[in-house]
Scaffold this motif. Structure first.
Motif, PDB file in Angstrom:
ATOM      1  N   LEU A 102       3.693  10.860  -5.332  1.00  0.00           N
ATOM      2  CA  LEU A 102       3.726   9.661  -6.178  1.00  0.00           C
ATOM      3  C   LEU A 102       5.083   8.975  -6.121  1.00  0.00           C
ATOM      4  O   LEU A 102       5.169   7.748  -6.100  1.00  0.00           O
ATOM      5  CB  LEU A 102       3.383  10.021  -7.622  1.00  0.00           C
ATOM      6  N   ALA A 113      -2.685   2.677  -0.184  1.00  0.00           N
ATOM      7  CA  ALA A 113      -1.881   3.532  -1.054  1.00  0.00           C
ATOM      8  C   ALA A 113      -2.498   4.921  -1.152  1.00  0.00           C
ATOM      9  O   ALA A 113      -1.792   5.934  -1.114  1.00  0.00           O
ATOM     10  CB  ALA A 113      -1.759   2.912  -2.447  1.00  0.00           C
ATOM     11  N   ASP A 114      -3.817   4.978  -1.239  1.00  0.00           N
ATOM     12  CA  ASP A 114      -4.498   6.265  -1.306  1.00  0.00           C
ATOM     13  C   ASP A 114      -4.309   7.045  -0.007  1.00  0.00           C
ATOM     14  O   ASP A 114      -4.075   8.267  -0.034  1.00  0.00           O
ATOM     15  CB  ASP A 114      -5.976   6.067  -1.599  1.00  0.00           C
ATOM     16  N   ARG A 150       2.362  16.834  -5.860  1.00  0.00           N
ATOM     17  CA  ARG A 150       1.765  15.612  -6.402  1.00  0.00           C
ATOM     18  C   ARG A 150       2.838  14.608  -6.818  1.00  0.00           C
ATOM     19  O   ARG A 150       2.758  13.427  -6.494  1.00  0.00           O
ATOM     20  CB  ARG A 150       0.878  15.980  -7.591  1.00  0.00           C
ATOM     21  N   LEU A 208       5.303   7.075  -2.908  1.00  0.00           N
ATOM     22  CA  LEU A 208       4.469   5.881  -2.985  1.00  0.00           C
ATOM     23  C   LEU A 208       5.150   4.807  -3.833  1.00  0.00           C
ATOM     24  O   LEU A 208       5.170   3.631  -3.469  1.00  0.00           O
ATOM     25  CB  LEU A 208       3.096   6.239  -3.556  1.00  0.00           C
ATOM     26  N   LEU A 226      -3.744   4.159  -6.617  1.00  0.00           N
ATOM     27  CA  LEU A 226      -4.559   5.027  -5.767  1.00  0.00           C
ATOM     28  C   LEU A 226      -6.025   4.594  -5.768  1.00  0.00           C
ATOM     29  O   LEU A 226      -6.696   4.677  -4.743  1.00  0.00           O
ATOM     30  CB  LEU A 226      -4.449   6.485  -6.229  1.00  0.00           C
ATOM     31  N   SER A 227      -6.504   4.143  -6.904  1.00  0.00           N
ATOM     32  CA  SER A 227      -7.897   3.705  -6.969  1.00  0.00           C
ATOM     33  C   SER A 227      -8.067   2.244  -6.576  1.00  0.00           C
ATOM     34  O   SER A 227      -9.165   1.820  -6.228  1.00  0.00           O
ATOM     35  CB  SER A 227      -8.458   3.919  -8.378  1.00  0.00           C
ATOM     36  N   TYR A 262      -0.760   8.443   0.059  1.00  0.00           N
ATOM     37  CA  TYR A 262      -0.661   9.556  -0.882  1.00  0.00           C
ATOM     38  C   TYR A 262      -1.329  10.807  -0.309  1.00  0.00           C
ATOM     39  O   TYR A 262      -0.755  11.897  -0.336  1.00  0.00           O
ATOM     40  CB  TYR A 262      -1.317   9.159  -2.206  1.00  0.00           C
ATOM     41  N   ARG A 263      -2.526  10.658   0.218  1.00  0.00           N
ATOM     42  CA  ARG A 263      -3.254  11.804   0.785  1.00  0.00           C
ATOM     43  C   ARG A 263      -2.520  12.389   1.982  1.00  0.00           C
ATOM     44  O   ARG A 263      -2.485  13.607   2.171  1.00  0.00           O
ATOM     45  CB  ARG A 263      -4.666  11.400   1.201  1.00  0.00           C
TER      46      ARG A 263
END
Length: 116
Positions: free
Chosen positions: A97, A79-80, A93, A100, A73-74, A83-84
């Motif tokens: 994940l 990917a972020d 959550r 993803l 994610l970071s 996820y969002r």
């Protein structure tokens, strides 16, 4: 393996150890996803339909997969964003994940299917 976002030396080693060195072990990406517990399971009977998570899976691979997804994610804006997007549509959550991780395993499968 280290070119994927979120994979470090220990995470990559654990993934390779759990998948194994037999490159023909998983014929499709779906087989690898089911083994890891990232693919959902669907049960349908008549008018009822249930889509949920797998309980029978490789727990070590599943755990390192969630670590991989969380770390990506970071490291990856794509990917972020994925996820969002899942979180804004009402997903929990862990569901986000898992989805993803499922996506990233699909991208990993061509690497594991190649011959040495």
């Amino acid at each position: 393996m280290l070119s994927f976002p979120g994979i470090g030396a220990q995470t990559g080693a654990r993934i390779l150890a759990e998948i194994g060195e037999d490159r023909t072990r998983f014929a499709t990406a779906g087989g690898l996803k089911a083994y890891a517990g990232a693919a959902s399971i669907t049960r349908a009977s008549g008018k009822r339909r249930y889509v949920g998570r797998r309980f029978v899976k490789n727990n070590r691979l599943n755990h390192v997969g969630h670590l991989w997804a969380f770390a990506s994610l970071s490291g990856s804006s794509g990917a972020d964003a994925r996820y969002r997007r899942r979180r804004t549509t009402g997903g929990w959550r862990m569901q986000a994940l898992r989805r993803l991780f499922n996506r990233m395993l699909g991208q990993l499968q061509p690497l594991s299917a190649r011959s040495l």
